[in-house]
Write an enzyme that holds these catalytic residues in place. Structure first.
Site, PDB file in Angstrom:
ATOM      1  N   LYS B  95       0.811  -1.222   0.000  1.00  0.00           N
ATOM      2  CA  LYS B  95       0.000   0.000   0.000  1.00  0.00           C
ATOM      3  C   LYS B  95       0.844   1.272   0.000  1.00  0.00           C
ATOM      4  O   LYS B  95       0.439   2.298  -0.530  1.00  0.00           O
ATOM      5  CB  LYS B  95      -0.927   0.005   1.223  1.00  0.00           C
ATOM      6  N   GLU B 117      -9.521   6.170   3.217  1.00  0.00           N
ATOM      7  CA  GLU B 117     -10.364   5.113   3.764  1.00  0.00           C
ATOM      8  C   GLU B 117      -9.451   3.925   4.020  1.00  0.00           C
ATOM      9  O   GLU B 117      -8.384   3.813   3.415  1.00  0.00           O
ATOM     10  CB  GLU B 117     -11.452   4.718   2.766  1.00  0.00           C
ATOM     11  N   SER B 383       1.523  -9.714  -0.890  1.00  0.00           N
ATOM     12  CA  SER B 383       1.220  -8.287  -0.751  1.00  0.00           C
ATOM     13  C   SER B 383       1.478  -7.721   0.638  1.00  0.00           C
ATOM     14  O   SER B 383       1.738  -6.530   0.777  1.00  0.00           O
ATOM     15  CB  SER B 383      -0.231  -8.025  -1.159  1.00  0.00           C
TER      16      SER B 383
HETATM   17  C1  LIG Z   1      -1.751  -6.973   2.560  1.00  0.00           C
HETATM   18  C2  LIG Z   1      -2.875  -6.610   1.674  1.00  0.00           C
HETATM   19  N1  LIG Z   1      -3.041  -7.261   0.516  1.00  0.00           N
HETATM   20  C3  LIG Z   1      -4.071  -6.961  -0.308  1.00  0.00           C
HETATM   21  C4  LIG Z   1      -5.009  -6.017   0.013  1.00  0.00           C
HETATM   22  C5  LIG Z   1      -6.147  -5.801  -0.928  1.00  0.00           C
HETATM   23  O1  LIG Z   1      -6.113  -4.609  -1.629  1.00  0.00           O
HETATM   24  P1  LIG Z   1      -5.730  -4.561  -3.161  1.00  0.00           P
HETATM   25  O2  LIG Z   1      -6.615  -5.503  -3.874  1.00  0.00           O
HETATM   26  O3  LIG Z   1      -5.981  -3.140  -3.547  1.00  0.00           O
HETATM   27  O4  LIG Z   1      -4.312  -4.919  -3.292  1.00  0.00           O
HETATM   28  C6  LIG Z   1      -4.871  -5.304   1.209  1.00  0.00           C
HETATM   29  C7  LIG Z   1      -5.852  -4.272   1.577  1.00  0.00           C
HETATM   30  O5  LIG Z   1      -5.920  -3.719   2.614  1.00  0.00           O
HETATM   31  C8  LIG Z   1      -3.777  -5.610   2.061  1.00  0.00           C
HETATM   32  O6  LIG Z   1      -3.613  -4.964   3.215  1.00  0.00           O
END
Ligand SMILES: Cc1ncc(COP(=O)(O)O)c(C=O)c1O
Lengths: 258, 398
Positions: B95, B117, B383
């Site tokens: 993020k 948000e 992620s």
């Molecule tokens: C670690 C992590 N992965 C994925 C997401 C999902 O968001 P996005 O689909 O925008 O990557 C989030 C959202 O808060 C997150 O914290």
């Protein structure tokens, strides 16, 4: 046949009182009697709110009325069924107001067709932008003789206001401040300057001020600068949990007109 | 990062990906969105902007993040798995790539106040972090339910000096926090920039966020080349909430149709259980949060409240870029349930010594069904890390 909104503004160009009310609130079938009491008490025009689960331009009170209405089972299908014979009883202009998604799911053309069949005069869809309206929907609105009503805010540029004036053919909705619906403050000097700026533009369309109009004093101030004003949140509060719609509506409107 | 991209999977000049996208905004937001649409590319491809952005990604975020060959995981699934370690970014998830970019943009637009948000709290923490860095006041909207299930992140945001405001309407989760942030922006259009946390919202947000996140696939290409001698993997796998980490991981592979893109949604208790967030399987096209995209809704167009154990995936829609990737079949959409995600957390912890975020665990959970062969190269975008989910892991696993 000429449009009822246009007739209204031809006959009366000052102190037009319009109210906003969410369909299906407080009870599923209340809209017809609300319209009757509003007309009887001298309301000039009504915006009928089409409920949506995520009304991002509205404050907590209108969102609450939307939630109640949805829980009561209000849908566009139900609404058009309720309004089927409305023109046998009501002759003031009626405008449908709501977010785009429910209209899109209903089918924009179906929606316009059914609204026209009920005798609706105009539509306000705050999140349908000018570009999408012009490129995809304007002809449809014209085909079904429904007026699309645009919003102007304190941030709207002069150039854009002129364009909105050209695209409009009923009235222009002047949003009183940079805020969602239901603001509690009285009208400030900066807002009056903004109203004066719009007034000085001498637009072709009549203008009506809404958002934050809540009582006689704010209504009167707004009417100094516009052809009329719209009361939403305060009206929703007045009929919330009402046990006697006739009485509550009459006394609310009398106070505004006193 | 390059400005010109000529791809049928990228946004067009009107802000659409195929039939998805656009800017369905109320008039109150028109000046803000118009300003962004007109200026965003010019600002972010300015030489000074790029210099500052790249420097912060390197020194502050800790980029490039490693591309790690996970040998035990590879052995288990009989294929070649590389983990893109976004979990090692400062603040614990991808993020921050976006919030660094957007705060630099906000400063160049002369904005003095930031709102955001958040669902899992990762985007909120990443926003609070860059606001501290740039000395700007920060308000983060978070659903009341998420405030409870991601309590440590609430404290982190507060420690960083942000104000966390609960969203108490609707399902009290991410979509409602997004509504509240939009309302705040309507009320404060001149001084405030809204840092949206995913590839959602009105144009140009989806494209802008995707560009900031595209550093992920830019690095993957280079790192994979160094390690294997070829730039393109056979598969890229990422979880999808709104879709920002997947957008970043897919970005530079969109036009190489030989690279199979796998997006993983949250199935909650099961796709058809009534408690799910598997948008592409349950959703239809409509307009939510100012974008024409796929989301879960009733027949008459009311938004359906989603469910996922993972707050970051607990969103009823996906961004317009992903809606188009689904529609054109460019990406393959799979889903994983709450239970499968929890099992995947344990698997990665025990096999590789890495505790993933619940969101990322959804991507791990589908490794047995993407159809990868022994010699295929699979890049999985990890992620985020699991620190924020420890309460859930203690309750559900340990
Ligand atoms: C670690 C992590 N992965 C994925 C997401 C999902 O968001 P996005 O689909 O925008 O990557 C989030 C959202 O808060 C997150 O914290």
């Amino acid at each position: 046949m000429s449009n009822r909104i246009k007739e209204l503004f031809q006959q009366k160009n000052k102190n037009i009182l319009s109210i906003f009310c969410t369909a299906g609130f407080p009870n599923k079938n209340d809209i017809v009697s609300i319209l009757e009491h509003a007309q009887k008490n001298g309301v000039d025009m009504v915006e009928i709110g089409m409920p949506f689960s995520d009304p991002t331009a509205d404050g907590p009170v209108i969102q609450y009325s939307n939630t109640i209405a949805i829980n009561n089972g209000m849908t566009l299908k139900v609404l058009f069924e309720q309004l089927k014979d409305i023109r046998q009883k009501i002759n003031i202009p009626l405008v449908l107001m709501g977010y785009f998604n429910p209209v899109y799911q209903y089918g924009v053309e179906n929606f316009l067709n059914d609204a026209n069949a009920c005798g609706i005069d105009g539509v306000i869809i705050p999140d349908l932008p000018m570009y999408e309206y012009e490129t995809m929907y304007q002809q449809m609105f014209e085909k079904y003789k429904l007026k699309n009503i645009f919003l102007v805010t304190p941030q709207t540029s002069t150039e854009r206001i002129k364009k909105i004036d050209v695209l409009s053919d009923a009235f222009i909705y002047i949003v009183s401040s940079n805020a969602i619906t239901g603001g509690n403050a009285d009208i400030q000097e900066s807002q009056e300057k903004y109203f004066q700026r719009i007034q000085a533009m001498q637009l072709n369309n009549p203008i009506v001020i809404g958002f934050g109009i809540k009582d006689k004093s704010t209504f009167d101030t707004a009417c100094n600068y516009a052809n009329g004003a719209i009361i939403g949140t305060a009206f929703i509060k007045a009929i919330d949990q009402s046990k006697d719609l006739e009485n509550d509506i009459a006394s609310f409107i009398k106070k505004i007109q006193a | 990062m390059s400005e010109n991209i000529n791809s049928k999977y990228q946004v067009n000049e009107k802000g659409y990906y195929g039939q998805f996208g656009g800017a369905y905004i109320p008039e109150m937001l028109h000046p803000n969105i118009e300003e962004l649409q007109q200026k965003y590319l010019e600002i972010i491809y300015d030489e000074n902007f790029q210099k500052e952005f790249q420097q912060l990604l390197k020194d502050y975020v800790g980029r490039p993040t490693p591309l790690y060959f996970a040998s035990r995981l590879s052995e288990k699934f009989q294929t070649q798995i590389y983990l893109k370690r976004e979990d090692l970014c400062h603040t614990g998830a991808h993020k921050v790539n976006n919030t660094i970019g957007q705060i630099l943009l906000a400063k160049r637009l002369g904005k003095t106040r930031i709102i955001a948000e958040t669902g899992a709290g990762q985007h909120g923490v990443a926003t609070a972090t860059v606001c501290a860095l740039m000395n700007l006041p920060c308000v983060v909207y978070m659903g009341e339910v998420d405030i409870q299930r991601q309590a440590p992140n609430v404290k982190r945001m507060q420690l960083l000096g942000a104000e966390v405001r609960p969203a108490t309407s609707g399902s009290k989760t991410l979509k409602d926090a997004t509504n509240e942030a939009m309302r705040d922006w309507i009320a404060n259009p001149t001084d405030t920039h809204y840092i949206i946390g995913s590839v959602v919202g009105p144009h140009p947000f989806p494209d802008m966020v995707a560009r900031f996140q595209s550093v992920i696939s830019e690095e993957i290409k280079q790192q994979l080349n160094e390690k294997t001698g070829k730039e393109n993997p056979d598969f890229v796998v990422a979880c999808v909430g709104g879709g920002s980490n997947a957008a970043g991981a897919f970005y530079h592979f969109l036009d190489d149709e030989k690279v199979q893109l796998v997006a993983v949604e949250a199935a909650g208790h099961g796709v058809h259980s009534g408690k799910s967030a598997a948008t592409t399987q349950l959703g239809r096209i409509g307009v939510l949060h100012s974008s024409k995209t796929l989301f879960m809704q009733t027949e008459d167009g009311q938004v359906v409240e989603p469910h996922s154990i993972s707050a970051g995936l607990d969103y009823p829609g996906i961004g317009p870029m992903h809606a188009n990737l689904f529609d054109t079949k460019r990406a393959h959409f799979l889903s994983a349930t709450d239970d499968e995600a929890l099992k995947a957390v344990q698997l990665l912890a025990k096999l590789e010594g890495i505790i993933p975020a619940l969101e990322s665990a959804h991507a791990i959970a589908v490794l047995d069904r993407i159809g990868a062969k022994q010699n295929d190269v699979v890049v999985l975008n990890l992620s985020g890390r699991g620190d924020k989910d420890l309460d859930t892991y203690i309750r559900e696993i340990i």
